[in-house]
Design a protein around this motif. Structure first.
Motif: not given
Length: 236
Positions: A187-198, A208-209, A217-225
């Motif tokens: 139910r939760f995904i990482r979008t960035h090393k500093s953000f966890l999103v429902a 990028d958000f 909430i920012p989405v970094s390249d490493g978490y776009k998948d």
């Protein structure tokens, strides 16, 4: 639906049982066997929930066959010999029917087996644990309702928990990794090393958000998948 087999060396009995099984809406006949050895092969190849089993058969008899099974399905013994009743119930069979029998007696045994089948499956169902938890906020324990979380923001040794029901986030001393371990991974995904999103709270997605209402909430390249996975799940 209960998947069943018939095991009886008498063809006329097998045909009668086959006809009876077809009249019971919660039974599905998988195979009709003329020997215990044939039944062993079926059990190895298919998932069977119920066996209609004769006792006196050439070679391996019904009770010997039943005793040989490590994890037997439900069994209804069908026999012309009442002297095996005690031994049958010691093997915890669902019912013991004496030949000749009526369809009403057959149906009664099937209904009992179906009740046991339902109880057996209910006991196997996973118990859903309460996922809500408490965090320490200024020397006070505050309950966090998992369904209320929109996203979590990391600030070194602290995190901000943004909730649907509150105007201000909850600030607590905890790492993002520690709270991630408390939350259901599906139910939760990482979008960035500093953000966890429902993922269910995401209302729209930019390049990028991900957005929850007016919050970006920012989405970094490493978490776009992770974000692509949410898109694919919603599209199925």
């Amino acid at each position: 639906m209960m998947r069943c087999i018939i095991v009886d060396d008498e063809q006329l009995v097998r045909e009668l049982l086959e006809d009876n099984v077809r009249q019971v809406p919660f039974l599905q006949l998988e195979h009709s066997c003329k020997s215990a050895m044939e039944a062993i092969g079926v059990l190895q190849a298919k998932q069977i929930d119920l066996i209609f089993l004769d006792i006196r058969m050439p070679g391996l008899n019904g009770l010997q066959f039943l005793q040989s099974l490590n994890n037997p399905p439900l069994v209804i013994l069908i026999t012309a010999h009442e002297e095996y009743a005690l031994q049958g119930f010691e093997l915890r069979v669902a019912d013991y029917i004496l030949k000749p029998f009526s369809f009403e007696r057959f149906l009664k045994a099937c209904n009992h087996a179906n009740e046991l089948f339902g109880l057996k499956n209910k006991s196997k169902a996973p118990i859903e644990k309460n996922m809500d938890f408490f965090v320490n906020v200024e020397y006070t324990l505050v309950k966090i309702i998992v369904d209320d979380i929109e996203y979590v923001e990391s600030m070194k040794d602290y995190i901000k928990i943004h909730l649907s029901s509150a105007n201000k986030p909850i600030l607590t001393r905890m790492t993002l990794k520690a709270i991630e371990e408390k939350l259901p991974v599906e139910r939760f995904i990482r979008t960035h090393k500093s953000f966890l999103v429902a993922s269910s709270k995401i209302t729209h997605i930019k390049r990028d958000f991900v957005c929850i209402g007016s919050s970006e909430i920012p989405v970094s390249d490493g978490y776009k998948d992770n974000v692509k996975r949410v898109l694919n799940d919603d599209g199925e």
